[in-house]
Scaffold this active site. Structure first.
Site, mmCIF file in Angstrom:
data_model
loop_
_atom_site.group_PDB
_atom_site.id
_atom_site.type_symbol
_atom_site.label_atom_id
_atom_site.label_comp_id
_atom_site.label_asym_id
_atom_site.label_seq_id
_atom_site.Cartn_x
_atom_site.Cartn_y
_atom_site.Cartn_z
ATOM 1 N N LYS A 54 -0.029 -8.093 16.243
ATOM 2 C CA LYS A 54 0.137 -6.962 15.322
ATOM 3 C C LYS A 54 1.612 -6.601 15.175
ATOM 4 C CE LYS A 54 -4.325 -4.872 16.244
ATOM 5 N NZ LYS A 54 -5.091 -4.143 17.258
ATOM 6 N N GLN A 98 -5.393 0.672 20.885
ATOM 7 C CA GLN A 98 -6.151 -0.563 21.091
ATOM 8 C C GLN A 98 -7.401 -0.294 21.945
ATOM 9 O OE1 GLN A 98 -5.459 -3.497 19.655
ATOM 10 N NE2 GLN A 98 -7.152 -4.545 20.649
ATOM 11 N N ASP A 121 -7.038 2.620 11.689
ATOM 12 C CA ASP A 121 -8.270 1.919 12.065
ATOM 13 C C ASP A 121 -9.472 2.482 11.308
ATOM 14 O OD1 ASP A 121 -8.180 -0.225 13.886
ATOM 15 O OD2 ASP A 121 -7.764 1.119 15.568
HETATM 16 N N1 GUN Z 1 -9.966 -4.020 19.617
HETATM 17 C C1 GUN Z 1 -10.486 -5.110 18.987
HETATM 18 N N2 GUN Z 1 -10.428 -4.954 17.653
HETATM 19 C C2 GUN Z 1 -9.849 -3.751 17.425
HETATM 20 C C3 GUN Z 1 -9.497 -3.038 16.247
HETATM 21 O O1 GUN Z 1 -9.743 -3.480 15.107
HETATM 22 N N3 GUN Z 1 -8.916 -1.833 16.446
HETATM 23 C C4 GUN Z 1 -8.663 -1.330 17.667
HETATM 24 N N4 GUN Z 1 -8.088 -0.145 17.736
HETATM 25 N N5 GUN Z 1 -8.970 -1.978 18.789
HETATM 26 C C5 GUN Z 1 -9.566 -3.175 18.661
#
Ligand code: GUN
Length: 300
Positions: A54, A98, A121
């Site tokens: 990311k 996350q 998100d």
């Molecule tokens: N963990 C795995 N996929 C995601 C996601 O799309 N967003 C977040 N915040 N954590 C994750």
């Protein structure tokens, strides 16, 4: 393989390029640089890979990337303090915590402490409610990526029968809302659905998001249907050497590709779209925060 392959890797590159163009314009015309903050608690290896990826892609499209890596035993109060600081930072337009979080932290409480307009998100309860009532919201990245691919492949999906297999808050439920928003007739199926093969067989669009490796075989698919495979499952692959693994989706790719009209592969389908949509959401959030027009084609 008669099905058309929907190339998520190429599509994601296109989305990132659109995001980068928009970032360039925001900088040159308005002196604004969109900023994304990612908060990682603990050292879960998969999460670390995600967060690194990311951060790298955020910088590549010209945005500001901030990472907060916190100790696995960080207290809830300390985590909330970090989020509060980011909520009040005018250079940060998107915040992502996350998941999963360590067990001692209340995931709902933490997510709902993010300012909804920075919740890239789309997990905050306000954004869930806005999406459910057809109002402007931040939309969860994976379902947004699936919707973009469906619109791109079909032009319009209006009136189509869509079956979403899986009822998670992160994918299944928001996916169903988005399909409904585009006037599909939507069924949410799951592990307890009666006559699941027959339900899936009715679908013009199948979105598989159950998290069970290769659960859906080709003879569940209506000929010509579009299959979007959200699953990312790692299986042992001793035939590739000791300790080796391979990635498979929630559908049996070979047999489904014989019947479907179009299908996303794993890897290289939905996966790359998730981060691309996170970047798109960050630009959208930045535009909204500054009262500017939103980038076209990057939102629901
Ligand atoms: N963990 C795995 N996929 C995601 C996601 O799309 N967003 C977040 N915040 N954590 C994750």
């Amino acid at each position: 393989m008669p099905a058309t392959l929907i190339d998520g890797k190429a599509f994601a590159a296109r989305v990132r390029s659109q995001v980068a163009d928009h970032v360039t314009r925001l900088k040159s015309e308005h002196g604004i640089t969109p900023g994304l903050a990612v908060v990682l608690v603990g050292e879960d290896p998969a999460s670390q890979v995600y967060v690194r990826s990311k951060g790298k892609q955020t910088v590549e499209v010209g945005m500001k990337s901030v990472e907060h890596k916190l100790d696995v035993d960080t207290s809830e109060a300390d985590l909330l303090a970090v989020i509060d600081q980011l909520n009040n930072d005018p250079e940060i337009h998107g915040i992502l915590v996350q998941l999963p979080l360590p067990e001692h932290l209340d995931e709902d409480l933490v997510i709902n402490s993010i300012a909804p307009e920075k919740d890239v998100d789309g997990f905050h309860i306000s954004n869930v409610g806005l999406l459910g009532t057809g109002q402007k919201s931040m939309v969860p990245c994976t379902p947004l990526g699936c919707l973009m691919m469906l619109r791109d492949h079909h032009g319009s999906i209006l009136g189509m029968d869509a079956v979403v297999v899986g009822r998670s808050n992160i994918v299944g439920k928001p996916m169903a809302q988005l399909l409904l928003g585009d006037s599909c007739t939507v069924t949410i199926a799951h592990s307890r659905t009666k006559d699941l093969p027959d339900v899936v067989r009715r679908a013009d669009i199948v979105v598989a998001a159950v998290g069970r490796p290769e659960m859906i075989p080709g003879d569940w698919i209506k000929p010509g249907a579009t299959v979007i495979d959200v699953g990312i499952n790692r299986l042992d692959a001793p035939e590739r050497g000791e300790g080796k693994t391979r990635l498979v989706g929630d559908v049996q790719f070979e047999s489904c590709a014989e019947v479907a009209g179009a299908i996303t592969p794993v890897p290289g389908g939905v996966g790359p779209m998730t981060i691309a949509c996170l970047l798109a959401n960050t630009v959208t959030a930045c535009c909204r925060a500054n009262g500017l027009a939103e980038p076209e084609g990057l939102t629901a």
